[in-house]
Design a protein around this motif. Structure first.
Motif, short mmCIF file in Angstrom:
data_model
loop_
_atom_site.label_atom_id
_atom_site.label_comp_id
_atom_site.label_asym_id
_atom_site.label_seq_id
_atom_site.Cartn_x
_atom_site.Cartn_y
_atom_site.Cartn_z
N LYS A 174 16.43 -70.50 -105.15
CA LYS A 174 15.94 -71.06 -106.41
C LYS A 174 16.19 -70.07 -107.57
O LYS A 174 16.61 -70.47 -108.66
N ARG A 175 15.98 -68.81 -107.29
CA ARG A 175 16.19 -67.77 -108.31
C ARG A 175 17.67 -67.71 -108.71
O ARG A 175 18.00 -67.60 -109.90
N ILE A 176 18.56 -67.79 -107.73
CA ILE A 176 20.00 -67.76 -108.01
C ILE A 176 20.43 -68.97 -108.82
O ILE A 176 21.20 -68.86 -109.78
N ILE A 177 19.91 -70.14 -108.45
CA ILE A 177 20.25 -71.36 -109.18
C ILE A 177 19.81 -71.25 -110.64
O ILE A 177 20.55 -71.62 -111.57
N ASP A 178 18.60 -70.72 -110.85
CA ASP A 178 18.07 -70.58 -112.21
C ASP A 178 18.90 -69.59 -113.04
O ASP A 178 19.10 -69.78 -114.24
N ILE A 179 19.39 -68.52 -112.39
CA ILE A 179 20.10 -67.47 -113.12
C ILE A 179 21.60 -67.77 -113.26
O ILE A 179 22.18 -67.63 -114.34
N LYS A 180 22.21 -68.19 -112.17
CA LYS A 180 23.67 -68.30 -112.13
C LYS A 180 24.20 -69.72 -111.96
O LYS A 180 25.41 -69.95 -112.06
N GLY A 181 23.31 -70.65 -111.66
CA GLY A 181 23.74 -72.03 -111.50
C GLY A 181 24.00 -72.42 -110.06
O GLY A 181 24.26 -71.57 -109.20
N GLN A 182 23.95 -73.73 -109.81
CA GLN A 182 24.10 -74.27 -108.46
C GLN A 182 25.44 -73.89 -107.82
O GLN A 182 25.51 -73.54 -106.64
N ASN A 183 26.52 -73.94 -108.57
CA ASN A 183 27.85 -73.71 -108.00
C ASN A 183 28.04 -72.28 -107.49
O ASN A 183 28.88 -72.05 -106.60
#
Length: 305
Positions: free
Chosen positions: A277-286
């Motif tokens: 979730k943290r990665i998605i928020d910072i860098k996006g789903q892709n």
């Protein structure tokens, strides 16, 4: 070839080295202080204080110096069900790491080691990597890579993993494909000059399924393969391969963690879900495609948060 290993104190070691010095050989294994042969018995003394006696009357020669800490021979070894007869002879062993981890790649290693090299690997601390912590594995593997074993290690990065998975490849097929090529690489390095006594794979599926997986990749599976669950507990070659594979996995996880900006959690726990979730928020789903096995259920769990 049978062998006896004893452990000596520093003063006892000095006396042993002096005693066998007239029979000293010019070539000695890494981390040893003496290699000598007397009446068909090979004596190798290591910096750690261990001394290995191999060949003719090994037990009798060792008994002159102390009590044996480990004695191995073909006749003395306790039979264990499904243990191949080449386990104490030269053979190739292969194992993998990273298959159950959401973040990071799959790594596979194959190792060819002679009987002499296996004794050295055990002296360096090689055993089932699952019983050791990562810092210990890293330290021992650095020593392993200084020896003269023949090995190959492969890394399937996350982007290629996800691409193959979308093409319909199961993780089992990916692992079989990697084991096949790691073993192929070792055989190529041996260049036909050496015919290993056996090839042992840490079993993750039935043999017929493994062969079908390899066939599905367009390759022909190697002949003479042996499969064994928990093979790293029995085979020094497999144990060394397990440690090298884990070492490569740790290296890649550290590299990916630097790219992400924080230390990625191993495994597939709830902490991993939070990091997704943290990665998605910072860098996006892709971005997950570059660092994770996105088909794991953790992806959906994190998206639902």
């Amino acid at each position: 070839m049978g062998q006896t290993v004893i452990k000596l104190k520093p003063e006892e070691m000095k006396r042993l080295v002096n005693h066998y010095s007239p029979y000293r050989e010019s070539n000695k294994p890494p981390y040893s202080v003496l290699s000598a042969t007397l009446n068909g018995c090979k004596i190798t003394a290591y910096e750690s204080g261990k001394v290995m006696f191999q060949g003719a009357d090994h037990h009798k020669e060792a008994s002159k110096w102390g009590t044996s800490s480990k004695t191995n021979s073909k006749s003395a070894k306790t039979p264990t069900k499904n243990v191949p007869d080449f386990i104490n002879r030269d053979h190739i062993g292969s194992d993998e790491a990273g298959t159950g981890d959401y973040f990071g790649p799959i790594t596979v290693a194959a190792v060819y080691a002679t009987e002499r090299q296996q004794a050295l690997l055990r002296e360096l601390g090689v055993k089932d990597s699952k019983t050791m912590k990562d810092p210990t594995i890293k330290s021992i593997v650095k020593d392993i890579l200084k020896t003269d074993i023949v090995y190959s290690s492969l890394t399937l990065n996350n982007e290629k993993y996800n691409k193959l998975q979308r093409r319909g490849w199961s993780q089992g097929r990916m692992k079989a494909w990697m084991h096949h090529h790691a073993i192929k690489n070792v055989l190529n390095k041996l260049d036909g000059s050496i015919n290993p006594s056996g090839i042992l794979i840490d079993q993750f599926c039935k043999p017929e399924i493994f062969h079908n997986h390899v066939k599905a990749t367009g390759e022909t599976s190697h002949t003479g393969l042996t499969f064994m669950t928990k093979a790293e507990s029995y085979s020094t070659s497999v144990a060394a391969a397990s440690m090298i594979a884990r070492y490569r996995f740790i290296y890649e996880m550290n590299r990916l963690s630097k790219d992400v900006g924080f230390e990625l959690q191993k495994g597939a726990s709830k902490v991993v879900d939070q990091q997704i979730k943290r990665i998605i928020d910072i860098k996006g789903q892709n971005y997950l495609n570059q660092v994770a096995k996105v088909h794991f259920a953790n992806t959906q769990k994190a998206q639902a948060k």
